[in-house]
Motif scaffolding. Structure first.
Motif, PDB file in Angstrom:
ATOM      1  N   GLY A  81       0.814  -1.213   0.000  1.00 48.91           N
ATOM      2  CA  GLY A  81       0.000   0.000   0.000  1.00 48.91           C
ATOM      3  C   GLY A  81       0.846   1.260   0.000  1.00 48.91           C
ATOM      4  O   GLY A  81       0.544   2.222  -0.714  1.00 48.91           O
ATOM      5  N   SER A  82       1.930   1.255   0.755  1.00 46.94           N
ATOM      6  CA  SER A  82       2.817   2.420   0.813  1.00 46.94           C
ATOM      7  C   SER A  82       3.538   2.637  -0.506  1.00 46.94           C
ATOM      8  O   SER A  82       3.649   3.766  -0.983  1.00 46.94           O
ATOM      9  CB  SER A  82       3.839   2.251   1.937  1.00 46.94           C
ATOM     10  N   ILE A  83       4.028   1.565  -1.091  1.00 45.16           N
ATOM     11  CA  ILE A  83       4.724   1.684  -2.378  1.00 45.16           C
ATOM     12  C   ILE A  83       3.774   2.213  -3.445  1.00 45.16           C
ATOM     13  O   ILE A  83       4.141   3.076  -4.249  1.00 45.16           O
ATOM     14  CB  ILE A  83       5.337   0.329  -2.795  1.00 45.16           C
ATOM     15  N   ILE A  84       2.548   1.721  -3.456  1.00 45.72           N
ATOM     16  CA  ILE A  84       1.560   2.194  -4.430  1.00 45.72           C
ATOM     17  C   ILE A  84       1.304   3.686  -4.239  1.00 45.72           C
ATOM     18  O   ILE A  84       1.286   4.463  -5.199  1.00 45.72           O
ATOM     19  CB  ILE A  84       0.248   1.382  -4.320  1.00 45.72           C
ATOM     20  N   LEU A  85       1.120   4.104  -2.984  1.00 48.89           N
ATOM     21  CA  LEU A  85       0.860   5.517  -2.714  1.00 48.89           C
ATOM     22  C   LEU A  85       2.026   6.401  -3.139  1.00 48.89           C
ATOM     23  O   LEU A  85       1.827   7.452  -3.752  1.00 48.89           O
ATOM     24  CB  LEU A  85       0.558   5.728  -1.234  1.00 48.89           C
ATOM     25  N   VAL A  86       3.233   5.992  -2.810  1.00 48.59           N
ATOM     26  CA  VAL A  86       4.405   6.794  -3.177  1.00 48.59           C
ATOM     27  C   VAL A  86       4.569   6.804  -4.693  1.00 48.59           C
ATOM     28  O   VAL A  86       4.806   7.854  -5.294  1.00 48.59           O
ATOM     29  CB  VAL A  86       5.679   6.272  -2.471  1.00 48.59           C
ATOM     30  N   SER A  87       4.425   5.653  -5.319  1.00 45.44           N
ATOM     31  CA  SER A  87       4.582   5.565  -6.779  1.00 45.44           C
ATOM     32  C   SER A  87       3.571   6.452  -7.496  1.00 45.44           C
ATOM     33  O   SER A  87       3.898   7.071  -8.511  1.00 45.44           O
ATOM     34  CB  SER A  87       4.436   4.124  -7.250  1.00 45.44           C
ATOM     35  N   ARG A  88       2.346   6.501  -7.001  1.00 48.38           N
ATOM     36  CA  ARG A  88       1.319   7.359  -7.617  1.00 48.38           C
ATOM     37  C   ARG A  88       1.687   8.827  -7.531  1.00 48.38           C
ATOM     38  O   ARG A  88       1.298   9.622  -8.381  1.00 48.38           O
ATOM     39  CB  ARG A  88      -0.029   7.164  -6.923  1.00 48.38           C
ATOM     40  N   ASN A  89       2.410   9.189  -6.484  1.00 49.55           N
ATOM     41  CA  ASN A  89       2.806  10.582  -6.299  1.00 49.55           C
ATOM     42  C   ASN A  89       4.106  10.937  -7.001  1.00 49.55           C
ATOM     43  O   ASN A  89       4.556  12.073  -6.931  1.00 49.55           O
ATOM     44  CB  ASN A  89       2.912  10.904  -4.799  1.00 49.55           C
ATOM     45  N   CYS A  90       4.742   9.957  -7.644  1.00 50.51           N
ATOM     46  CA  CYS A  90       5.966  10.200  -8.403  1.00 50.51           C
ATOM     47  C   CYS A  90       5.602  10.320  -9.878  1.00 50.51           C
ATOM     48  O   CYS A  90       4.772   9.579 -10.386  1.00 50.51           O
ATOM     49  CB  CYS A  90       6.961   9.048  -8.221  1.00 50.51           C
ATOM     50  N   ASP A  91       6.244  11.226 -10.547  1.00 52.42           N
ATOM     51  CA  ASP A  91       5.987  11.440 -11.971  1.00 52.42           C
ATOM     52  C   ASP A  91       6.905  10.525 -12.787  1.00 52.42           C
ATOM     53  O   ASP A  91       7.945  10.952 -13.287  1.00 52.42           O
ATOM     54  CB  ASP A  91       6.220  12.908 -12.315  1.00 52.42           C
ATOM     55  N   ILE A  92       6.510   9.260 -12.882  1.00 43.52           N
ATOM     56  CA  ILE A  92       7.315   8.257 -13.586  1.00 43.52           C
ATOM     57  C   ILE A  92       6.477   7.651 -14.703  1.00 43.52           C
ATOM     58  O   ILE A  92       5.324   7.285 -14.498  1.00 43.52           O
ATOM     59  CB  ILE A  92       7.781   7.149 -12.613  1.00 43.52           C
ATOM     60  N   ASP A  93       7.076   7.529 -15.862  1.00 41.47           N
ATOM     61  CA  ASP A  93       6.401   6.911 -17.003  1.00 41.47           C
ATOM     62  C   ASP A  93       6.649   5.403 -16.959  1.00 41.47           C
ATOM     63  O   ASP A  93       7.566   4.882 -17.573  1.00 41.47           O
ATOM     64  CB  ASP A  93       6.918   7.515 -18.310  1.00 41.47           C
ATOM     65  N   TRP A  94       5.823   4.702 -16.188  1.00 43.13           N
ATOM     66  CA  TRP A  94       6.001   3.266 -15.976  1.00 43.13           C
ATOM     67  C   TRP A  94       5.809   2.476 -17.265  1.00 43.13           C
ATOM     68  O   TRP A  94       6.456   1.450 -17.466  1.00 43.13           O
ATOM     69  CB  TRP A  94       5.016   2.757 -14.924  1.00 43.13           C
ATOM     70  N   GLU A 160      15.589  10.113  -5.843  1.00 48.83           N
ATOM     71  CA  GLU A 160      15.715  10.519  -4.443  1.00 48.83           C
ATOM     72  C   GLU A 160      14.783  11.671  -4.085  1.00 48.83           C
ATOM     73  O   GLU A 160      13.971  11.566  -3.153  1.00 48.83           O
ATOM     74  CB  GLU A 160      17.158  10.895  -4.115  1.00 48.83           C
ATOM     75  N   GLN A 161      14.874  12.779  -4.809  1.00 49.77           N
ATOM     76  CA  GLN A 161      14.043  13.935  -4.495  1.00 49.77           C
ATOM     77  C   GLN A 161      12.577  13.663  -4.794  1.00 49.77           C
ATOM     78  O   GLN A 161      11.690  14.080  -4.049  1.00 49.77           O
ATOM     79  CB  GLN A 161      14.514  15.179  -5.267  1.00 49.77           C
ATOM     80  N   MET A 162      12.319  12.934  -5.852  1.00 49.91           N
ATOM     81  CA  MET A 162      10.938  12.617  -6.232  1.00 49.91           C
ATOM     82  C   MET A 162      10.239  11.795  -5.147  1.00 49.91           C
ATOM     83  O   MET A 162       9.106  12.092  -4.760  1.00 49.91           O
ATOM     84  CB  MET A 162      10.932  11.842  -7.555  1.00 49.91           C
ATOM     85  N   VAL A 163      10.932  10.780  -4.626  1.00 48.41           N
ATOM     86  CA  VAL A 163      10.354   9.939  -3.574  1.00 48.41           C
ATOM     87  C   VAL A 163      10.233  10.731  -2.276  1.00 48.41           C
ATOM     88  O   VAL A 163       9.221  10.637  -1.572  1.00 48.41           O
ATOM     89  CB  VAL A 163      11.180   8.646  -3.373  1.00 48.41           C
ATOM     90  N   HIS A 164      11.234  11.530  -1.976  1.00 49.03           N
ATOM     91  CA  HIS A 164      11.182  12.366  -0.771  1.00 49.03           C
ATOM     92  C   HIS A 164       9.959  13.291  -0.806  1.00 49.03           C
ATOM     93  O   HIS A 164       9.229  13.394   0.181  1.00 49.03           O
ATOM     94  CB  HIS A 164      12.470  13.181  -0.643  1.00 49.03           C
ATOM     95  N   ASP A 165       9.740  13.934  -1.950  1.00 49.73           N
ATOM     96  CA  ASP A 165       8.593  14.829  -2.087  1.00 49.73           C
ATOM     97  C   ASP A 165       7.274  14.070  -1.955  1.00 49.73           C
ATOM     98  O   ASP A 165       6.324  14.556  -1.326  1.00 49.73           O
ATOM     99  CB  ASP A 165       8.638  15.560  -3.431  1.00 49.73           C
ATOM    100  N   ALA A 166       7.209  12.881  -2.535  1.00 49.09           N
ATOM    101  CA  ALA A 166       5.995  12.062  -2.442  1.00 49.09           C
ATOM    102  C   ALA A 166       5.730  11.654  -0.992  1.00 49.09           C
ATOM    103  O   ALA A 166       4.585  11.702  -0.528  1.00 49.09           O
ATOM    104  CB  ALA A 166       6.121  10.822  -3.325  1.00 49.09           C
ATOM    105  N   CYS A 167       6.776  11.277  -0.270  1.00 50.52           N
ATOM    106  CA  CYS A 167       6.629  10.892   1.140  1.00 50.52           C
ATOM    107  C   CYS A 167       6.187  12.085   1.988  1.00 50.52           C
ATOM    108  O   CYS A 167       5.334  11.945   2.869  1.00 50.52           O
ATOM    109  CB  CYS A 167       7.932  10.313   1.671  1.00 50.52           C
ATOM    110  N   GLU A 168       6.768  13.250   1.725  1.00 45.71           N
ATOM    111  CA  GLU A 168       6.364  14.454   2.455  1.00 45.71           C
ATOM    112  C   GLU A 168       4.891  14.780   2.207  1.00 45.71           C
ATOM    113  O   GLU A 168       4.177  15.177   3.123  1.00 45.71           O
ATOM    114  CB  GLU A 168       7.226  15.657   2.049  1.00 45.71           C
ATOM    115  N   ALA A 169       4.441  14.610   0.964  1.00 43.56           N
ATOM    116  CA  ALA A 169       3.032  14.868   0.639  1.00 43.56           C
ATOM    117  C   ALA A 169       2.123  13.904   1.402  1.00 43.56           C
ATOM    118  O   ALA A 169       1.079  14.306   1.924  1.00 43.56           O
ATOM    119  CB  ALA A 169       2.808  14.745  -0.866  1.00 43.56           C
ATOM    120  N   LEU A 170       2.519  12.643   1.489  1.00 45.85           N
ATOM    121  CA  LEU A 170       1.734  11.654   2.241  1.00 45.85           C
ATOM    122  C   LEU A 170       1.717  12.006   3.728  1.00 45.85           C
ATOM    123  O   LEU A 170       0.690  11.862   4.397  1.00 45.85           O
ATOM    124  CB  LEU A 170       2.273  10.249   2.024  1.00 45.85           C
TER     125      LEU A 170
END
Length: 192
Positions: A81-94, A160-170
């Protein structure tokens, strides 16, 4: 007694109440036993915090993974659940990623999440160098995935910064409702 210093600490203590040999941390510090009334009060205070976390549906996975006791962080549902939430908040072209790159990226996201959690709780990062991340990914995947440390910054430095920002938003979304309950706990404890 729930420590109201921070929402993070309150989550850890609330979910730890029934996991301890004793109902709170007081006996560990003072060496004494908590009375039955004290144990009931601790459970009531914990219930207020737990209710604030559980109301948050998907965010509760993040809060339990990031700030709950180790048992909750190890649960697959909270990790996923945490990985999904963080991944959704990252701007990655999966969709454009090759399978091997996607798997490495997912493993690195988890490592950066782990770093964020360590920084939030202890004030220090768990992984500081590309070599640390390479070892962590190999350990995390049972040696199935490896990273080239010499190309780490070029290939994965953006995470690094992308995940950090996503975690801060959560954290902003999830810790707020828990923090709102802390004055109520202080009032019950006679602090406020």
């Amino acid at each position: 007694m729930i420590n109201t210093h921070s929402a993070r600490t309150a989550i850890l203590q609330a979910y730890s109440v029934d996991m301890q040999g004793n109902s709170d941390f007081t006996p560990i510090i003072t060496g004494g036993r908590a009375s039955s009334v004290h144990k009931i009060a601790n459970r009531y205070e914990a219930g207020i915090i737990i209710a604030a976390v559980e109301k948050q549906e998907l965010l509760r996975h993040w809060l339990l993974w990031a700030y709950g006791p180790a048992h909750f962080a190890a649960l697959g549902s909270n990790q996923t659940g945490s990985i999904i939430l963080v991944s959704r908040n990252c701007d990655i072209d999966w969709k454009s990623m090759r399978d091997a790159v996607r798997k490495r990226t997912e493993a690195l996201i988890y490592c950066h999440m782990d770093n964020y959690r360590a920084l939030a709780i202890t004030g220090a990062r768990k992984y500081r160098k590309p070599a640390h991340f390479c070892v962590a990914v190999a350990r995390l995947t049972g040696g199935q995935l490896t990273l080239d440390a010499s190309n780490y910054r070029r290939d994965y430095g953006y995470l690094e910064q992308m995940v950090h920002d996503a975690c801060e938003a959560l954290d902003r979304r999830g810790l707020g409702p828990v923090a709102v309950t802390l004055p109520r706990i202080e009032q019950l404890q006679g602090v406020a």
